[in-house]
Scaffold this motif. Structure first.
Motif, PDB file in Angstrom:
ATOM      1  N   VAL A   1       0.805  -1.223   0.000  1.00 51.30           N
ATOM      2  CA  VAL A   1       0.000   0.000   0.000  1.00 51.30           C
ATOM      3  C   VAL A   1       0.841   1.278   0.000  1.00 51.30           C
ATOM      4  N   GLN A   2       2.118   1.152  -0.292  1.00 50.19           N
ATOM      5  CA  GLN A   2       2.949   2.348  -0.465  1.00 50.19           C
ATOM      6  C   GLN A   2       2.777   2.867  -1.886  1.00 50.19           C
ATOM      7  N   ALA A   3       2.961   4.167  -2.067  1.00 43.78           N
ATOM      8  CA  ALA A   3       2.759   4.786  -3.380  1.00 43.78           C
ATOM      9  C   ALA A   3       3.659   4.185  -4.455  1.00 43.78           C
ATOM     10  N   PHE A   4       4.826   3.694  -4.048  1.00 44.43           N
ATOM     11  CA  PHE A   4       5.798   3.189  -5.020  1.00 44.43           C
ATOM     12  C   PHE A   4       5.617   1.712  -5.346  1.00 44.43           C
ATOM     13  N   HIS A   5       4.674   1.039  -4.724  1.00 41.94           N
ATOM     14  CA  HIS A   5       4.501  -0.383  -5.005  1.00 41.94           C
ATOM     15  C   HIS A   5       3.987  -0.600  -6.433  1.00 41.94           C
ATOM     16  N   THR A   6       4.585  -1.547  -7.110  1.00 44.15           N
ATOM     17  CA  THR A   6       4.298  -1.830  -8.512  1.00 44.15           C
ATOM     18  C   THR A   6       3.425  -3.071  -8.648  1.00 44.15           C
TER      19      THR A   6
ATOM     20  N   HIS B   1      -3.742  -6.531   1.323  1.00 47.09           N
ATOM     21  CA  HIS B   1      -4.326  -5.216   1.041  1.00 47.09           C
ATOM     22  C   HIS B   1      -3.471  -4.491   0.009  1.00 47.09           C
ATOM     23  N   ALA B   2      -4.159  -3.808  -0.896  1.00 44.73           N
ATOM     24  CA  ALA B   2      -3.488  -3.034  -1.946  1.00 44.73           C
ATOM     25  C   ALA B   2      -4.195  -1.693  -2.083  1.00 44.73           C
ATOM     26  N   LEU B   3      -3.521  -0.722  -2.707  1.00 49.77           N
ATOM     27  CA  LEU B   3      -4.149   0.559  -2.985  1.00 49.77           C
ATOM     28  C   LEU B   3      -5.297   0.360  -3.981  1.00 49.77           C
ATOM     29  N   PRO B   4      -6.297   1.255  -3.964  1.00 49.02           N
ATOM     30  CA  PRO B   4      -7.521   1.018  -4.736  1.00 49.02           C
ATOM     31  C   PRO B   4      -7.330   0.755  -6.223  1.00 49.02           C
ATOM     32  N   HIS B   5      -6.334   1.365  -6.856  1.00 46.25           N
ATOM     33  CA  HIS B   5      -6.181   1.152  -8.299  1.00 46.25           C
ATOM     34  C   HIS B   5      -5.744  -0.260  -8.629  1.00 46.25           C
ATOM     35  N   PHE B   6      -5.280  -1.022  -7.612  1.00 42.73           N
ATOM     36  CA  PHE B   6      -4.857  -2.399  -7.825  1.00 42.73           C
ATOM     37  C   PHE B   6      -5.864  -3.424  -7.295  1.00 42.73           C
ATOM     38  N   THR B   7      -6.987  -2.983  -6.748  1.00 39.08           N
ATOM     39  CA  THR B   7      -7.925  -3.929  -6.131  1.00 39.08           C
ATOM     40  C   THR B   7      -8.437  -4.963  -7.120  1.00 39.08           C
ATOM     41  N   ALA B   8      -8.818  -4.534  -8.305  1.00 40.53           N
ATOM     42  CA  ALA B   8      -9.366  -5.474  -9.294  1.00 40.53           C
ATOM     43  C   ALA B   8      -8.329  -6.529  -9.671  1.00 40.53           C
ATOM     44  N   LEU B   9      -7.081  -6.111  -9.867  1.00 40.73           N
ATOM     45  CA  LEU B   9      -6.022  -7.073 -10.175  1.00 40.73           C
ATOM     46  C   LEU B   9      -5.819  -8.031  -9.010  1.00 40.73           C
TER      47      LEU B   9
ATOM     48  N   GLY C   1      -9.038 -18.679  -0.074  1.00 37.30           N
ATOM     49  CA  GLY C   1      -8.887 -18.546   1.368  1.00 37.30           C
ATOM     50  C   GLY C   1      -8.170 -17.295   1.824  1.00 37.30           C
ATOM     51  N   VAL C   2      -7.755 -16.426   0.898  1.00 32.36           N
ATOM     52  CA  VAL C   2      -7.091 -15.171   1.262  1.00 32.36           C
ATOM     53  C   VAL C   2      -8.025 -14.012   0.920  1.00 32.36           C
ATOM     54  N   LEU C   3      -8.304 -13.165   1.898  1.00 38.10           N
ATOM     55  CA  LEU C   3      -9.200 -12.038   1.691  1.00 38.10           C
ATOM     56  C   LEU C   3      -8.513 -10.935   0.888  1.00 38.10           C
ATOM     57  N   VAL C   4      -9.314 -10.197   0.135  1.00 44.51           N
ATOM     58  CA  VAL C   4      -8.834  -9.062  -0.659  1.00 44.51           C
ATOM     59  C   VAL C   4      -9.251  -7.778   0.051  1.00 44.51           C
ATOM     60  N   GLY C   5      -8.274  -6.960   0.424  1.00 39.57           N
ATOM     61  CA  GLY C   5      -8.580  -5.740   1.163  1.00 39.57           C
ATOM     62  C   GLY C   5      -8.097  -4.492   0.465  1.00 39.57           C
ATOM     63  N   GLY C   6      -8.714  -3.372   0.838  1.00 38.55           N
ATOM     64  CA  GLY C   6      -8.295  -2.090   0.293  1.00 38.55           C
ATOM     65  C   GLY C   6      -8.649  -0.973   1.256  1.00 38.55           C
ATOM     66  N   PRO C   7      -7.971   0.184   1.144  1.00 40.12           N
ATOM     67  CA  PRO C   7      -8.190   1.283   2.072  1.00 40.12           C
ATOM     68  C   PRO C   7      -9.144   2.347   1.544  1.00 40.12           C
ATOM     69  N   ILE C   8      -9.812   3.016   2.477  1.00 39.07           N
ATOM     70  CA  ILE C   8     -10.707   4.125   2.184  1.00 39.07           C
ATOM     71  C   ILE C   8     -10.183   5.361   2.912  1.00 39.07           C
ATOM     72  N   GLY C   9     -10.032   6.473   2.187  1.00 38.76           N
ATOM     73  CA  GLY C   9      -9.552   7.700   2.813  1.00 38.76           C
ATOM     74  C   GLY C   9      -8.137   7.603   3.330  1.00 38.76           C
ATOM     75  N   PHE C  10      -7.347   6.774   2.726  1.00 36.48           N
ATOM     76  CA  PHE C  10      -6.003   6.440   3.187  1.00 36.48           C
ATOM     77  C   PHE C  10      -4.971   7.395   2.584  1.00 36.48           C
ATOM     78  N   PRO C  11      -3.960   7.846   3.355  1.00 32.80           N
ATOM     79  CA  PRO C  11      -3.740   7.559   4.771  1.00 32.80           C
ATOM     80  C   PRO C  11      -4.176   8.688   5.720  1.00 32.80           C
TER      81      PRO C  11
END
Length: 241
Positions: A24-29, A49-57, A67-77
């Motif tokens: 979830v860092q800005a530089f994560h690819t 957890h990933a930043l929102p632009h990567f949630t679909a991927l 068995g692994v949940l997909v998470g994302g942040p709201i209003g982060f950080p």
């Protein structure tokens, strides 16, 4: 004479099922995201957890039955977005496949004493994504003890699934004192996710004993903790209570 508290042994798999890892860092690819998803599947971590632009991927990398949940942040950080913005972001995450979301509380409003604003915003976001569980980040390192109690009380009353201690972006650790304040204020029913500066099994065990039910831990550190847990004499982490 008081009886000693009961103990249990958390296996490496049990511990992994209490840990979220993230990119979830800005530089994560995209490559970083793919690697974190691979690690989660290999080690059995409960969520990525990933930043929102990567949630679909991320949702394609971690399909529903894995068995692994997909998470994302709201209003982060920062948490300072307008409520309308948080609602759009929340609905978008769920539409893209998020199975849990971490929402940043508006800390400025909390510190200003505007609990009504905070409560209304929490209720709106939780309703917008229901039944997807919401963890609410309160950023304990920026709050006084009284503000932590107020924040935890508001989250518990909102219907959120967890109080989350922080973003992990402040450089300041979550402490046992923070966990105890949250558990006292929020009660026994809501989950607590500890995030920020958690680096060793001794801290993990103490936080579980204090009421933590989920951790957000750096991926490399999380892998090291699972390896350390695997090498313990009992084959797992001994936890009291």
């Amino acid at each position: 004479m008081a009886e000693a508290p009961a103990e249990s042994i958390l296996s490496p798999r049990d511990l992994a099922q209490m840990i979220d890892i993230s990119a979830v860092q800005a530089f994560h690819t995209e490559a970083d995201l793919r690697e974190v998803a691979r690690v989660a599947l290999a080690e059995g971590f409960i969520a990525v957890h990933a930043l929102p632009h990567f949630t679909a991927l991320l949702a394609t990398l971690l399909p529903g039955r894995c068995g692994v949940l997909v998470g994302g942040p709201i209003g982060f950080p920062s948490g300072g977005n307008r409520t309308e913005t948080k609602l759009v972001e929340a609905r978008g995450l769920v539409a893209d496949g998020a199975t849990e979301v971490d929402m940043m509380m508006n800390i400025g409003r909390l510190k200003s004493g505007d609990d009504a604003y905070v409560a209304t915003e929490l209720a709106a976001v939780i309703k917008a994504v229901a039944p997807v569980p919401v963890k609410v980040i309160i950023e304990v390192s920026r709050l006084t003890d009284d503000e932590i109690r107020r924040a935890a009380t508001l989250v518990a009353a909102s219907g959120a699934a967890f109080v989350k201690t922080g973003t992990g972006w402040t450089g300041l650790p979550t402490t046992l004192h923070h966990i105890r304040l949250i558990r006292e204020a929020a009660g026994a029913e809501i989950g607590i996710k500890a995030s920020g500066g958690i680096r060793d099994l001794e801290t993990v065990a103490a936080m579980i004993e204090a009421g933590v039910t989920r951790f957000g831990i750096n991926t490399d550190v999380a892998r090291d903790l699972i390896a350390a847990c695997r090498s313990l004499p009992d084959g797992g982490l001994r936890v009291a209570g």
